[in-house]
Enzyme design. Structure first.
Site, PDB file in Angstrom:
ATOM      1  N   ASN A   1      23.872  24.502  97.965  1.00 28.87           N
ATOM      2  CA  ASN A   1      24.815  24.922  99.003  1.00 28.87           C
ATOM      3  C   ASN A   1      26.240  24.720  98.503  1.00 28.87           C
ATOM      4  O   ASN A   1      26.556  23.689  97.902  1.00 28.87           O
ATOM      5  CB  ASN A   1      24.577  24.114 100.286  1.00 28.87           C
ATOM      6  CG  ASN A   1      23.178  24.334 100.849  1.00 28.87           C
ATOM      7  OD1 ASN A   1      22.685  25.461 100.897  1.00 28.87           O
ATOM      8  ND2 ASN A   1      22.518  23.256 101.265  1.00 28.87           N
TER       9      ASN A   1
ATOM     10  N   CYS B   1      27.999  10.037  92.967  1.00 32.61           N
ATOM     11  CA  CYS B   1      28.459   9.240  91.822  1.00 32.61           C
ATOM     12  C   CYS B   1      28.053   7.775  92.015  1.00 32.61           C
ATOM     13  O   CYS B   1      27.672   7.096  91.057  1.00 32.61           O
ATOM     14  CB  CYS B   1      29.969   9.366  91.635  1.00 32.61           C
ATOM     15  SG  CYS B   1      30.489  10.926  90.878  1.00 32.61           S
TER      16      CYS B   1
ATOM     17  N   HIS C   1      29.280  16.898  95.564  1.00 27.28           N
ATOM     18  CA  HIS C   1      28.925  16.666  94.150  1.00 27.28           C
ATOM     19  C   HIS C   1      27.790  17.650  93.880  1.00 27.28           C
ATOM     20  O   HIS C   1      26.777  17.628  94.611  1.00 27.28           O
ATOM     21  CB  HIS C   1      28.483  15.203  93.966  1.00 27.28           C
ATOM     22  CG  HIS C   1      28.088  14.819  92.561  1.00 27.28           C
ATOM     23  ND1 HIS C   1      28.633  13.734  91.891  1.00 27.28           N
ATOM     24  CD2 HIS C   1      27.173  15.357  91.708  1.00 27.28           C
ATOM     25  CE1 HIS C   1      28.088  13.623  90.694  1.00 27.28           C
ATOM     26  NE2 HIS C   1      27.186  14.605  90.559  1.00 27.28           N
TER      27      HIS C   1
ATOM     28  N   CYS D   1      32.695   9.121  95.652  1.00 29.48           N
ATOM     29  CA  CYS D   1      31.663  10.154  95.825  1.00 29.48           C
ATOM     30  C   CYS D   1      30.284   9.504  95.988  1.00 29.48           C
ATOM     31  O   CYS D   1      29.872   8.687  95.173  1.00 29.48           O
ATOM     32  CB  CYS D   1      31.677  11.085  94.617  1.00 29.48           C
ATOM     33  SG  CYS D   1      30.274  12.204  94.546  1.00 29.48           S
TER      34      CYS D   1
ATOM     35  N   HIS E   1      24.668  19.657  93.418  1.00 26.14           N
ATOM     36  CA  HIS E   1      23.267  19.233  93.452  1.00 26.14           C
ATOM     37  C   HIS E   1      22.370  20.428  93.707  1.00 26.14           C
ATOM     38  O   HIS E   1      22.753  21.362  94.411  1.00 26.14           O
ATOM     39  CB  HIS E   1      23.019  18.142  94.506  1.00 26.14           C
ATOM     40  CG  HIS E   1      23.552  18.456  95.873  1.00 26.14           C
ATOM     41  ND1 HIS E   1      24.893  18.360  96.185  1.00 26.14           N
ATOM     42  CD2 HIS E   1      22.937  18.866  97.012  1.00 26.14           C
ATOM     43  CE1 HIS E   1      25.073  18.687  97.459  1.00 26.14           C
ATOM     44  NE2 HIS E   1      23.903  19.016  97.989  1.00 26.14           N
TER      45      HIS E   1
ATOM     46  N   HIS F   1      30.806  14.234  87.394  1.00 30.92           N
ATOM     47  CA  HIS F   1      31.130  14.786  88.715  1.00 30.92           C
ATOM     48  C   HIS F   1      31.600  16.234  88.626  1.00 30.92           C
ATOM     49  O   HIS F   1      32.560  16.543  87.914  1.00 30.92           O
ATOM     50  CB  HIS F   1      32.198  13.942  89.417  1.00 30.92           C
ATOM     51  CG  HIS F   1      32.534  14.461  90.785  1.00 30.92           C
ATOM     52  ND1 HIS F   1      31.863  14.040  91.913  1.00 30.92           N
ATOM     53  CD2 HIS F   1      33.419  15.403  91.193  1.00 30.92           C
ATOM     54  CE1 HIS F   1      32.336  14.689  92.965  1.00 30.92           C
ATOM     55  NE2 HIS F   1      33.287  15.525  92.555  1.00 30.92           N
TER      56      HIS F   1
HETATM   57  P1  5GP Z   1      23.749  19.373 101.073  1.00 31.92           P
HETATM   58  O1  5GP Z   1      23.703  19.328 102.572  1.00 31.92           O
HETATM   59  O2  5GP Z   1      25.102  18.956 100.554  1.00 31.92           O
HETATM   60  O3  5GP Z   1      23.263  20.655 100.470  1.00 31.92           O
HETATM   61  O4  5GP Z   1      22.704  18.304 100.564  1.00 31.92           O
HETATM   62  C1  5GP Z   1      22.952  16.932 100.584  1.00 31.92           C
HETATM   63  C2  5GP Z   1      21.621  16.259 100.653  1.00 31.92           C
HETATM   64  O5  5GP Z   1      21.796  14.905 100.321  1.00 31.92           O
HETATM   65  C3  5GP Z   1      20.967  16.304 102.031  1.00 31.92           C
HETATM   66  O6  5GP Z   1      19.697  16.949 101.934  1.00 31.92           O
HETATM   67  C4  5GP Z   1      20.833  14.850 102.426  1.00 31.92           C
HETATM   68  O7  5GP Z   1      19.641  14.539 103.105  1.00 31.92           O
HETATM   69  C5  5GP Z   1      20.921  14.137 101.090  1.00 31.92           C
HETATM   70  N1  5GP Z   1      21.494  12.799 101.166  1.00 31.92           N
HETATM   71  C6  5GP Z   1      22.620  12.435 101.823  1.00 31.92           C
HETATM   72  N2  5GP Z   1      22.864  11.127 101.647  1.00 31.92           N
HETATM   73  C7  5GP Z   1      21.866  10.659 100.844  1.00 31.92           C
HETATM   74  C8  5GP Z   1      21.562   9.361 100.323  1.00 31.92           C
HETATM   75  O8  5GP Z   1      22.270   8.369 100.530  1.00 31.92           O
HETATM   76  N3  5GP Z   1      20.445   9.255  99.563  1.00 31.92           N
HETATM   77  C9  5GP Z   1      19.642  10.335  99.296  1.00 31.92           C
HETATM   78  N4  5GP Z   1      18.556  10.117  98.538  1.00 31.92           N
HETATM   79  N5  5GP Z   1      19.887  11.561  99.779  1.00 31.92           N
HETATM   80  C10 5GP Z   1      20.996  11.720 100.539  1.00 31.92           C
HETATM   81 ZN    ZN Z   2      30.367  12.693  92.329  1.00 32.26          ZN
END
Ligand code: 5GP
Ligand code: ZN
Length: 112
Positions: A85, A7, A96, A4, A98, A46
């Site tokens: 989301n 993680c 994971h 993950c 967030h 997680h």
């Molecule tokens: P989701 O699209 O799942 O709601 O949000 C995932 C978020 O994680 C996205 O806004 C994306 O920019 C962020 N993200 C993805 N990979 C990384 C990473 O390696 N580092 C950081 N700091 N943010 C990440």
């Molecule tokens: Zn995780």
């Protein structure tokens, strides 16, 4: 969970820009910010998404909301949006749990 992304960030295997950390959660700046302030708050344990929140793990969610209230106050942020989301159609790309915290610009409602 070894495979993950978040993680791995918690474990320090992938670098991140830390905003806050305690024994239960970790907050770090989003790599692709959608607002002048955009950080993510994640539980250290997680959990796949908010759809997996249950009686056994829900205390961390309340804790994360306390942390968001505290950290934004310390940053002097009075207006902000919290987003989580769940699933592909809603835009979840990292499985994971967030919480996005977004601030510093006008935001539309309803969201796109
Ligand atoms: P989701 O699209 O799942 O709601 O949000 C995932 C978020 O994680 C996205 O806004 C994306 O920019 C962020 N993200 C993805 N990979 C990384 C990473 O390696 N580092 C950081 N700091 N943010 C990440
Ligand atoms: Zn995780």
């Amino acid at each position: 969970m070894s495979d993950c992304l978040f993680c791995k960030i918690i474990a320090g295997e992938i670098p991140s820009s830390k905003v806050y950390e305690d024994e239960l959660c970790y907050a770090f700046n989003d790599i692709a910010p959608q607002a002048p302030t955009h950080f993510l708050v994640i539980p250290k344990a997680h959990i796949g998404s908010a759809a997996e929140v249950c009686a056994e793990n829900s205390a961390v969610v309340a804790h994360i909301f306390e942390v968001i209230a505290k950290v934004t106050k310390e940053m002097g942020i009075e207006s902000y949006r919290i987003v989580s989301n769940i699933g592909e159609q809603a835009g979840q790309t990292v499985p994971h749990l967030h919480f996005h915290v977004l601030a510093g610009r006008d935001m539309t409602w309803p969201p796109g």
